[in-house]
Design an enzyme around this catalytic site. Sequence first.
Site, short mmCIF file in Angstrom:
data_model
loop_
_atom_site.label_atom_id
_atom_site.label_comp_id
_atom_site.label_asym_id
_atom_site.label_seq_id
_atom_site.Cartn_x
_atom_site.Cartn_y
_atom_site.Cartn_z
N VAL A 40 45.83 48.20 34.80
CA VAL A 40 46.85 47.03 34.02
C VAL A 40 46.99 45.74 34.76
CG1 VAL A 40 49.45 47.98 34.09
CG2 VAL A 40 47.60 49.10 33.73
N ASP A 41 46.76 45.41 35.84
CA ASP A 41 46.98 44.55 36.77
C ASP A 41 46.19 42.77 35.87
OD1 ASP A 41 49.92 44.69 37.91
OD2 ASP A 41 48.84 44.65 39.58
N ILE A 42 44.64 43.59 36.25
CA ILE A 42 43.89 42.66 35.67
C ILE A 42 43.91 42.51 34.39
CG2 ILE A 42 41.43 42.57 34.91
CD1 ILE A 42 41.35 44.38 37.41
#
Length: 416
Positions: free
Chosen positions: A188-190
């Site tokens: 999700v962050d990436i």
Amino acid sequence: MSDAPHFKDGPTVQPIPATVTGGGALAGLKVIDLTRVLGGPYCTMVLSDHGAEVIKVEPPQGDEVRDWGPPFHENDASYFIGVNRNKKAIALDLSKPEARAVLLRLLEGADVLTENFKPGTMEKWGIGYATLAEKFPRLIHCRVSGFGADGPLGGFPGYDAIVQAMVGLMSINGTPDSGPVRLGTPIVDIGTGLFSAIGILMALHERHASGRGQFIDMTLHDCGMALLHPHAANYFLSGKRPSATGNAHPNIAPYDTFATTTCTIFIGNGNDATFRKMMTVLGSPALGTDERFATNAKRLENRLALNAEISAIVGPQDGFALSRTLLQAGLAAGPVLPVDQVIDQPHTRHRGMLAEMGWYKGLGTPIKFSRTPGGARRAPPHFAQDSKAVFEAHGFKPDELKALTDAGVIATERRR
């Protein structure tokens, strides 16, 4: 490095360089980066890999992922090192009005501002988008947050694993026996970092026509949901709740892992013709025309029986050699490799995916240009490493810098 056998021999043509000098596709772009942790820094590393000047502005305590180790290099954790190359580093205490005045000077001539403060923080400080847009009408302001500023979850903090859980990603990962499992990479962050970079580039393109910047509202929640294909699409059409299928694909078969004598391999299949070809290459053409497996729908219905047949065929074989045979036949297959073996593969270096500069070693950029190559230009910066150069370039005089440093506005050493 691993001493495991290489899956493929060395390259026969000139490798793609992983480190570069000079400009890139984004040369001349100036980015002021207030983000920390992963989503925002990943976005700005993508931009800096391709020539953008990224000035990373940390709080006096530093980006907390500098401490997310071991392993460390000179007190900076691998987690920080992995997403902050090519950037210049300074530190400001933006809770102080004087620091916000410094930030405004840094924004002169800037194209992009990225930040991931809790929604409302920049507005509370008097430097929200509405205020900045009046002073810098061409500025593109990209905010990364967990859930946005409003709505039922607005203003709540967002973390990769929590959002994986809340948007359904964990529910489709794992096996029926394991229950929901967090994806091993902070997807999700990436993903948010990548979507943010795309959004910034879109806004830059639009600015050519309008001459105006704009605000980009990026959230982990939205980006996490955008990664739900094909599970959301399946649900919209069938009304059935998607479930975890392990390594198997919810829509096609065969598409799974199989054990061999030397390694586990993944075999995938996209249509009926390639399935028949695959079974011929595997030495069992009769299975390619077996009524149970004649169409993808039937293969899905009889997945367990099909996997058992394939397992019996490939189990006694060398998985590395078999994967090569299938690939050479134009079929999708490959060994399941651990990270160290992937890094040690000749094709990794050939594709410029291993960047090395002195002590620094990292992954190369996956974005390959023919004329304006990107990649690693500069090792990740130590805390406030570029203070003198950055501030002098923005017109700050030595006595002014000393006064700001003495007042705690500018930090040159991390506060613990």
